[in-house]
Design a protein around this motif. Structure first.
Motif, PDB file in Angstrom:
ATOM      1  N   LYS A   1      33.865 -96.334  56.744  1.00  0.00           N
ATOM      2  CA  LYS A   1      33.785 -95.043  57.433  1.00  0.00           C
ATOM      3  C   LYS A   1      32.635 -94.251  56.825  1.00  0.00           C
ATOM      4  N   LEU A   2      31.645 -93.959  57.646  1.00  0.00           N
ATOM      5  CA  LEU A   2      30.446 -93.259  57.189  1.00  0.00           C
ATOM      6  C   LEU A   2      30.523 -91.776  57.543  1.00  0.00           C
ATOM      7  N   ASN A   3      29.720 -90.983  56.864  1.00  0.00           N
ATOM      8  CA  ASN A   3      29.647 -89.554  57.179  1.00  0.00           C
ATOM      9  C   ASN A   3      29.214 -89.378  58.631  1.00  0.00           C
ATOM     10  N   PRO A   4      29.841 -88.473  59.338  1.00  0.00           N
ATOM     11  CA  PRO A   4      29.520 -88.303  60.765  1.00  0.00           C
ATOM     12  C   PRO A   4      28.195 -87.593  60.991  1.00  0.00           C
ATOM     13  N   VAL A   5      27.619 -87.838  62.154  1.00  0.00           N
ATOM     14  CA  VAL A   5      26.446 -87.108  62.644  1.00  0.00           C
ATOM     15  C   VAL A   5      26.870 -86.418  63.941  1.00  0.00           C
ATOM     16  N   CYS A   6      26.061 -85.491  64.407  1.00  0.00           N
ATOM     17  CA  CYS A   6      26.432 -84.674  65.576  1.00  0.00           C
ATOM     18  C   CYS A   6      26.519 -85.455  66.885  1.00  0.00           C
ATOM     19  N   ASN A   7      25.572 -86.356  67.118  1.00  0.00           N
ATOM     20  CA  ASN A   7      25.530 -87.059  68.398  1.00  0.00           C
ATOM     21  C   ASN A   7      24.768 -88.370  68.231  1.00  0.00           C
ATOM     22  N   CYS A   8      24.703 -89.152  69.294  1.00  0.00           N
ATOM     23  CA  CYS A   8      24.065 -90.473  69.222  1.00  0.00           C
ATOM     24  C   CYS A   8      22.564 -90.406  68.935  1.00  0.00           C
ATOM     25  N   CYS A   9      21.934 -89.330  69.274  1.00  0.00           N
ATOM     26  CA  CYS A   9      20.502 -89.190  69.008  1.00  0.00           C
ATOM     27  C   CYS A   9      20.220 -89.250  67.510  1.00  0.00           C
ATOM     28  N   LEU A  10      21.160 -88.767  66.717  1.00  0.00           N
ATOM     29  CA  LEU A  10      20.980 -88.733  65.262  1.00  0.00           C
ATOM     30  C   LEU A  10      21.578 -89.949  64.561  1.00  0.00           C
ATOM     31  N   ALA A  11      22.328 -90.755  65.284  1.00  0.00           N
ATOM     32  CA  ALA A  11      22.984 -91.927  64.694  1.00  0.00           C
ATOM     33  C   ALA A  11      22.049 -93.135  64.713  1.00  0.00           C
ATOM     34  N   PRO A  12      22.182 -94.026  63.734  1.00  0.00           N
ATOM     35  CA  PRO A  12      21.412 -95.280  63.778  1.00  0.00           C
ATOM     36  C   PRO A  12      21.868 -96.147  64.956  1.00  0.00           C
ATOM     37  N   LYS A  13      21.078 -97.155  65.263  1.00  0.00           N
ATOM     38  CA  LYS A  13      21.395 -98.073  66.358  1.00  0.00           C
ATOM     39  C   LYS A  13      22.676 -98.843  66.042  1.00  0.00           C
ATOM     40  N   ASP A  14      23.432 -99.132  67.069  1.00  0.00           N
ATOM     41  CA  ASP A  14      24.670 -99.920  66.973  1.00  0.00           C
ATOM     42  C   ASP A  14      25.724 -99.273  66.091  1.00  0.00           C
ATOM     43  N   CYS A  15      25.880 -97.965  66.227  1.00  0.00           N
ATOM     44  CA  CYS A  15      26.933 -97.243  65.516  1.00  0.00           C
ATOM     45  C   CYS A  15      27.900 -96.654  66.536  1.00  0.00           C
ATOM     46  N   THR A  16      29.098 -96.360  66.076  1.00  0.00           N
ATOM     47  CA  THR A  16      30.116 -95.742  66.907  1.00  0.00           C
ATOM     48  C   THR A  16      30.546 -94.438  66.265  1.00  0.00           C
ATOM     49  N   LEU A  17      30.558 -93.382  67.068  1.00  0.00           N
ATOM     50  CA  LEU A  17      31.043 -92.089  66.610  1.00  0.00           C
ATOM     51  C   LEU A  17      32.522 -92.002  66.976  1.00  0.00           C
ATOM     52  N   HIS A  18      33.378 -91.821  65.993  1.00  0.00           N
ATOM     53  CA  HIS A  18      34.816 -91.721  66.216  1.00  0.00           C
ATOM     54  C   HIS A  18      35.180 -90.241  66.237  1.00  0.00           C
ATOM     55  N   LEU A  19      35.609 -89.787  67.409  1.00  0.00           N
ATOM     56  CA  LEU A  19      35.886 -88.370  67.608  1.00  0.00           C
ATOM     57  C   LEU A  19      37.296 -88.013  67.132  1.00  0.00           C
ATOM     58  N   LYS A  20      37.482 -86.743  66.826  1.00  0.00           N
ATOM     59  CA  LYS A  20      38.766 -86.261  66.293  1.00  0.00           C
ATOM     60  C   LYS A  20      39.900 -86.366  67.310  1.00  0.00           C
ATOM     61  N   ASP A  21      39.586 -86.456  68.597  1.00  0.00           N
ATOM     62  CA  ASP A  21      40.640 -86.589  69.611  1.00  0.00           C
ATOM     63  C   ASP A  21      41.081 -88.033  69.813  1.00  0.00           C
ATOM     64  N   GLY A  22      40.531 -88.959  69.024  1.00  0.00           N
ATOM     65  CA  GLY A  22      40.924 -90.361  69.099  1.00  0.00           C
ATOM     66  C   GLY A  22      39.991 -91.215  69.946  1.00  0.00           C
ATOM     67  N   SER A  23      39.113 -90.616  70.715  1.00  0.00           N
ATOM     68  CA  SER A  23      38.147 -91.386  71.513  1.00  0.00           C
ATOM     69  C   SER A  23      36.941 -91.732  70.654  1.00  0.00           C
ATOM     70  N   SER A  24      36.072 -92.553  71.212  1.00  0.00           N
ATOM     71  CA  SER A  24      34.882 -92.945  70.467  1.00  0.00           C
ATOM     72  C   SER A  24      33.690 -93.043  71.415  1.00  0.00           C
ATOM     73  N   VAL A  25      32.499 -92.921  70.831  1.00  0.00           N
ATOM     74  CA  VAL A  25      31.253 -93.003  71.584  1.00  0.00           C
ATOM     75  C   VAL A  25      30.368 -94.033  70.904  1.00  0.00           C
ATOM     76  N   TYR A  26      29.992 -95.068  71.650  1.00  0.00           N
ATOM     77  CA  TYR A  26      29.119 -96.119  71.104  1.00  0.00           C
ATOM     78  C   TYR A  26      27.664 -95.718  71.296  1.00  0.00           C
ATOM     79  N   CYS A  27      26.908 -95.813  70.243  1.00  0.00           N
ATOM     80  CA  CYS A  27      25.484 -95.414  70.271  1.00  0.00           C
ATOM     81  C   CYS A  27      24.612 -96.657  70.231  1.00  0.00           C
TER      82      CYS A  27
END
Length: 82
Positions: A53-79
């Motif tokens: 589990k890595l420190n979160p970033v604000c959105n996919c624009c700031l995330a490295p390639k092939d990362c997933t943002l795990h949101l607090k509501d239980g959903s996730s966003v693949y970047c």
């Protein structure tokens, strides 16, 4: 007259050196404009780091390639950047 001609040559030389320095510095700028919004991200995981589990970033624009943002509501966003 000779001193004015010499000063003019030195002035032109300084001008061209500064111009070249500005052009070369602009060529090396690799910036990126990202949207100014933050998702409610709890943590981030990336293929390169496995299940860590890595420190979160604000959105996919700031995330490295092939990362997933795990949101607090239980959903996730693949970047996936191309």
């Amino acid at each position: 007259m000779q001193s004015m001609a010499g000063a003019r040559k030195v002035g032109l030389l300084v001008f061209f050196l500064l111009y070249a320095a500005i052009l070369s510095s602009e060529a090396n700028v690799k910036g990126k404009a990202c949207p100014l919004y933050c998702l409610n991200v709890e943590y981030m995981t990336c293929k390169s780091s496995g299940d860590e589990k890595l420190n979160p970033v604000c959105n996919c624009c700031l995330a490295p390639k092939d990362c997933t943002l795990h949101l607090k509501d239980g959903s996730s966003v693949y970047c996936n950047k191309s």
